[in-house]
Design a protein around this motif. Structure first.
Motif, mmCIF file in Angstrom:
data_model
loop_
_atom_site.group_PDB
_atom_site.id
_atom_site.type_symbol
_atom_site.label_atom_id
_atom_site.label_comp_id
_atom_site.label_asym_id
_atom_site.label_seq_id
_atom_site.Cartn_x
_atom_site.Cartn_y
_atom_site.Cartn_z
ATOM 1 N N MET A 37 0.839 -1.202 0.000
ATOM 2 C CA MET A 37 0.000 0.000 0.000
ATOM 3 C C MET A 37 0.875 1.253 0.000
ATOM 4 S SD MET A 37 -3.098 -0.963 2.605
ATOM 5 C CE MET A 37 -3.929 0.588 2.319
ATOM 6 N N GLY B 114 0.515 4.559 1.620
ATOM 7 C CA GLY B 114 -0.321 5.278 2.597
ATOM 8 C C GLY B 114 -1.653 4.566 2.744
ATOM 9 N N ASP B 115 -2.725 5.276 2.447
ATOM 10 C CA ASP B 115 -4.057 4.673 2.513
ATOM 11 C C ASP B 115 -4.508 4.119 1.166
ATOM 12 O OD1 ASP B 115 -4.344 5.217 5.207
ATOM 13 O OD2 ASP B 115 -5.277 7.170 4.858
ATOM 14 N N GLU B 116 -3.681 4.272 0.144
ATOM 15 C CA GLU B 116 -4.061 3.810 -1.196
ATOM 16 C C GLU B 116 -3.608 2.378 -1.433
ATOM 17 O OE1 GLU B 116 -3.420 6.130 -4.678
ATOM 18 O OE2 GLU B 116 -3.499 7.993 -3.522
#
Length: 162
Positions: free
Chosen positions: A84, A86-88
């Motif tokens: 991933m 970060g949050d992606e």
């Protein structure tokens, strides 16, 4: 047999440098799950046949149930969590979600990590190339059609990003 009961390893794990002392006989999968709490690395067959424990070692897929943690000293390790940004989600993770490439999900982290490694080597793999690359990963739920479609979608997504 001689030697120390513990070993200190320095590793870059998911872009984070760490040093840890572990029992010398600690399997890499055990290190990841029990010491680093990265439970995305699953332990299935524990004989390196099912691929649920696949992680990237210096960018190459390896079966973490068949290696000692001491063997990764000085190396770079990436787990499914480390794909991933970060949050992606990584494009492979997103494609598995979009295409329903997971059934029960137990084998999915291994397939995702192996697929990410494939797409680093080959931008637009053919179906036989995908099948060949994923031959070390086993799904016990159903077939592989959705998994292959997921890899193809991830390849398309990555090509669009470039």
């Amino acid at each position: 047999m001689s030697g120390s009961d513990t070993v200190t390893i320095e590793v870059t794990l998911n872009d984070r440098s760490l040093e840890e002392t572990v029992p010398a006989r600690t399997l890499l999968s055990e290190f990841l799950r029990d010491h680093e709490h990265l439970t995305g690395t699953h332990r299935g067959c524990e004989t390196a046949k099912c691929g649920a424990c696949t992680v990237l070692l210096d960018g190459d897929p390896v079966k973490s149930c068949n290696m000692l943690a001491a063997q990764v000293d000085g190396k770079e390790l990436t787990t499914v969590e480390g794909l991933m940004d970060g949050d992606e989600l990584h494009p492979v993770q997103e494609a598995f979600w979009n295409e329903h490439g997971m059934q029960c999900g137990f084998c999915t982290p291994g397939f995702v990590v192996s697929s990410a490694a494939l797409l680093e080597e080959k931008e637009d793999p053919t179906i036989p190339e995908i099948q060949d690359h994923l031959a070390g990963n086993i799904c016990r739920c159903t077939g592989y059609t959705k998994i292959i479609e997921s890899v193809q979608e991830a390849a398309d997504m990555q090509q669009e990003e470039r």
